[in-house]
Design an enzyme around this catalytic site. Structure first.
Site, PDB file in Angstrom:
ATOM      1  CD1 TRP A  77      -3.434   1.621   5.966  1.00  0.00           C
ATOM      2  CD2 TRP A  77      -5.591   2.197   6.009  1.00  0.00           C
ATOM      3  NE1 TRP A  77      -3.863   1.755   4.667  1.00  0.00           N
ATOM      4  CE2 TRP A  77      -5.190   2.109   4.669  1.00  0.00           C
ATOM      5  CE3 TRP A  77      -6.917   2.545   6.282  1.00  0.00           C
ATOM      6  CZ2 TRP A  77      -6.048   2.345   3.594  1.00  0.00           C
ATOM      7  CZ3 TRP A  77      -7.776   2.785   5.217  1.00  0.00           C
ATOM      8  CH2 TRP A  77      -7.351   2.679   3.899  1.00  0.00           C
ATOM      9  CE1 TYR A 134      -3.636   2.556   0.460  1.00  0.00           C
ATOM     10  CE2 TYR A 134      -2.323   3.351   2.319  1.00  0.00           C
ATOM     11  CZ  TYR A 134      -3.362   3.515   1.417  1.00  0.00           C
ATOM     12  OH  TYR A 134      -4.123   4.655   1.474  1.00  0.00           O
ATOM     13  CD  GLU A 140      -8.325   6.666   4.439  1.00  0.00           C
ATOM     14  OE1 GLU A 140      -8.379   6.740   5.685  1.00  0.00           O
ATOM     15  OE2 GLU A 140      -7.261   6.490   3.827  1.00  0.00           O
TER      16      GLU A 140
END
Length: 180
Positions: free
Chosen positions: A48, A18, A40
């Site tokens: 995350w 990522y 998000e």
């Protein structure tokens, strides 16, 4: 993000790819933009890493990020999603994904694409973006909007200048780096 992320993410099985190939990279693809907004939103209150681990399940649960299909999700789909252990089973976050898909559809009608809608408003300060997103979408507070826009190159800060990925992103002329 912080220098800590740029230092820690490389080599990590989830954060590494990522960080190295998505975070901060500009995109014009509405499905990518929508996916990132939904992820998000779902990250709120969680790590995350949790979201990255569940990303594949999110993609399957949300019709491969087909915005038109998601915009048409009804009560049965909401119940299906709330039973899906592969994603975050939060009614408000599920409802936000569907409502925001409907808003994306509306913005595509008026602007051609969500990316065009963003471009028509750029540049803005983070505070201005947050105000606009709160007027336009649901479940979009300051952190969600800031990370969403940073993750797609509309706001600076995804990488520190000493990070090797920073130069790659800069070469792609992200919106934050455009001459004003």
């Amino acid at each position: 993000m912080t220098e800590t992320y740029c230092a820690a993410a490389p080599g990590h099985p989830f954060h590494g790819p990522y960080h190295d190939g998505e975070y901060g990279f500009p995109s014009r693809d509405d499905a990518v933009l929508f996916e990132r907004l939904v992820l998000e939103i779902n990250q709120a209150g969680l790590s995350w890493l949790t979201i990255l681990k569940k990303r594949e399940a999110f993609t399957a649960a949300f019709a491969g990020w087909d915005i038109d299909r998601i915009a048409g999700f009804g009560d049965r789909d909401v119940e299906r999603l709330l039973l899906d252990t592969g994603i975050i089973r939060n009614r408000l976050k599920v409802a936000a994904a569907i409502t925001n898909a409907q808003r994306f559809v509306d913005l595509r009608r008026t602007h051609g694409s969500f990316a065009a809608w963003l471009d028509a408003r750029h540049p803005m300060t983070k505070a201005e973006w947050v105000k606009l997103f709160r007027q336009t979408f649901v479940f979009t507070g300051g952190e969600i909007v800031g990370e969403f826009l940073m993750s797609l190159g509309y706001l600076p800060g995804a990488h520190v200048a000493s990070c090797p990925v920073y130069a790659k992103i800069l070469a792609l002329a992200p919106p934050w780096a455009a001459k004003r």
